[in-house]
Design an enzyme around this catalytic site. Structure first.
Site, PDB file in Angstrom:
ATOM      1  CG  LEU A  34      -2.012  -1.062   1.272  1.00  0.00           C
ATOM      2  CD1 LEU A  34      -2.736  -1.009   2.605  1.00  0.00           C
ATOM      3  CD2 LEU A  34      -3.011  -0.862   0.124  1.00  0.00           C
ATOM      4  N   GLY A  35       2.017   1.182   0.585  1.00  0.00           N
ATOM      5  CA  GLY A  35       2.861   2.375   0.653  1.00  0.00           C
ATOM      6  C   GLY A  35       4.196   2.052   1.276  1.00  0.00           C
ATOM      7  N   GLY A  37       7.634   4.050   3.279  1.00  0.00           N
ATOM      8  CA  GLY A  37       8.286   5.234   3.826  1.00  0.00           C
ATOM      9  C   GLY A  37       9.769   4.971   3.974  1.00  0.00           C
ATOM     10  N   GLY A  38      10.445   5.894   4.639  1.00  0.00           N
ATOM     11  CA  GLY A  38      11.883   5.740   4.804  1.00  0.00           C
ATOM     12  C   GLY A  38      12.254   4.584   5.704  1.00  0.00           C
ATOM     13  CG  PHE A  39      12.507   5.116   9.104  1.00  0.00           C
ATOM     14  CD1 PHE A  39      13.879   5.046   9.302  1.00  0.00           C
ATOM     15  CD2 PHE A  39      11.920   6.367   8.959  1.00  0.00           C
ATOM     16  CE1 PHE A  39      14.646   6.200   9.374  1.00  0.00           C
ATOM     17  CE2 PHE A  39      12.676   7.523   9.028  1.00  0.00           C
ATOM     18  CZ  PHE A  39      14.054   7.439   9.232  1.00  0.00           C
ATOM     19  CB  SER A  40       7.654   1.400   8.007  1.00  0.00           C
ATOM     20  OG  SER A  40       6.995   2.601   7.651  1.00  0.00           O
ATOM     21  CB  VAL A  42       1.724   0.378   4.819  1.00  0.00           C
ATOM     22  CG1 VAL A  42       0.301  -0.022   5.226  1.00  0.00           C
ATOM     23  CG2 VAL A  42       2.305   1.337   5.852  1.00  0.00           C
ATOM     24  CE  LYS A  57       4.990   2.585  10.388  1.00  0.00           C
ATOM     25  NZ  LYS A  57       4.761   3.844  11.147  1.00  0.00           N
ATOM     26  CG  ASP A 164       4.855  13.661   9.261  1.00  0.00           C
ATOM     27  OD1 ASP A 164       4.901  14.777   8.696  1.00  0.00           O
ATOM     28  OD2 ASP A 164       5.099  12.593   8.665  1.00  0.00           O
TER      29      ASP A 164
END
Length: 318
Positions: A34-35, A37-40, A42, A57, A164
């Site tokens: 689904l997506g 990020g820099g650290f994870s 999903v 996640k 955030d």
């Protein structure tokens, strides 16, 4: 077998097979990403027994510090219980994060899945056709987002800040109920900075975790001796409300032009379209949150009161 036939079989094999993962002895099939990020990452997953869909996640930890931060995220989920904040349903840790042994650990958080996606996606779709949201609906959704932020600011034993808040971190339920997600940036709200080293550490952390177009001025250039508090979130809410009206943060265009977002934020020059369907009240509310000095910004309780006043004025239902 010819190459085409082999290729087709391989594709069929990929389609038929499913990656899976286990959380506390419960098996889930991975359907898609689904997506990231820099650290994870999903993932959309399906419970192998009930076929119910969830989001997972997945945080890969390369050090003990990484793992500590991921476990802290789970603890923040436990401290915040609110209908406008995403709950963590289950969690687990596998492996051992040790850079000496070149080994990693994996932290998994099982979360509800919201098929409508994020507020950012809605605003992007609306922005393509310049199809503005109704002011009453904007204020209804924004008030619920503020209610969720208030849950962080009222957290016990110490207040928390999300740090955030942005459209991409707000999911939408089937009835347009907003759900704040991604607690990876959450921190103790009130931070007393004592010295240049602490200031630099907080500034570096903000650069990693807080999206530039929604980041408060005091996090761009952290002073050596100062107090940072939960009103970093109020600035982000001001940017978010502007985006709900005009599809993007007031500082997104600065970033897109390649100009300095930090300078634009510190000067806090906010432009509004000359022709707008929105009231002066909503512009004044945005302006009250986008004060460069955090001491001049309202706390979340005042923001909620102002939203309620505008909604009553336009005949909205509280």
């Amino acid at each position: 077998m010819n190459t085409l036939g082999l290729s087709m079989l391989l594709k069929m094999g990929c389609l038929c097979s499913k990656d899976d993962l286990s959380i506390n002895n419960c098996k889930y099939y991975v359907l898609e990403e689904l997506g990231q990020g820099g650290f994870s990452t999903v993932l959309l997953v399906e419970n192998a027994r009930t076929r119910k869909r969830f989001a997972v996640k997945k945080i890969v930890c390369h050090s003990r510090e990484d793992q500590k931060n991921a476990l802290q995220e789970i603890e923040y989920h436990k401290r915040i219980d609110h209908p406008n904040v995403i709950p963590c349903l289950e969690s687990c840790v596998t492996g051992c994060a040790d850079p000496v042994l070149n080994s990693t650990s994996q932290v998994l958080l099982l979360l509800p899945y919201y098929s409508r996606g994020t507020l950012a996606y809605l605003l992007e779709m609306r922005g393509r056709t310049r199809h503005y949201l109704d002011e009453g609906e904007i204020l209804r959704v924004f008030q619920q987002i503020c209610d969720g932020v208030k849950a962080f600011h009222d957290a016990k034993p110490t207040p928390l800040a999300h740090r955030d808040i942005k459209p991409a971190n707000v999911l939408l339920d089937v009835d347009n109920t907003p759900i704040i997600m991604d607690l990876g940036s959450v921190a103790t709200a009130v931070v007393q900075v004592r010295g240049a080293a602490e200031a630099q550490r907080l500034q570096d952390q903000a650069a990693e975790q807080c999206s530039m177009a929604y980041r408060a001025p005091e996090l761009f250039n952290v002073e050596s001796y100062c107090v940072i508090d939960q009103r970093t979130d109020i600035w982000s809410l001001g940017c978010l409300l502007y985006a709900m009206c005009y599809f993007k943060s007031p500082f997104d265009s600065v970033y897109e032009r390649g100009d300095s977002v930090a300078l634009a934020v510190i000067s806090a020059t906010i432009d509004y379209p000359t022709v707008t369907p929105f009231s002066q009240d909503i512009h004044q509310l945005i302006a009250s949150m986008l004060k460069v000095s955090p001491m001049e910004r309202p706390y979340i309780y005042t923001v909620i009161e102002k939203v309620q006043d505008i909604r009553q004025k336009i005949g909205g239902i509280l």
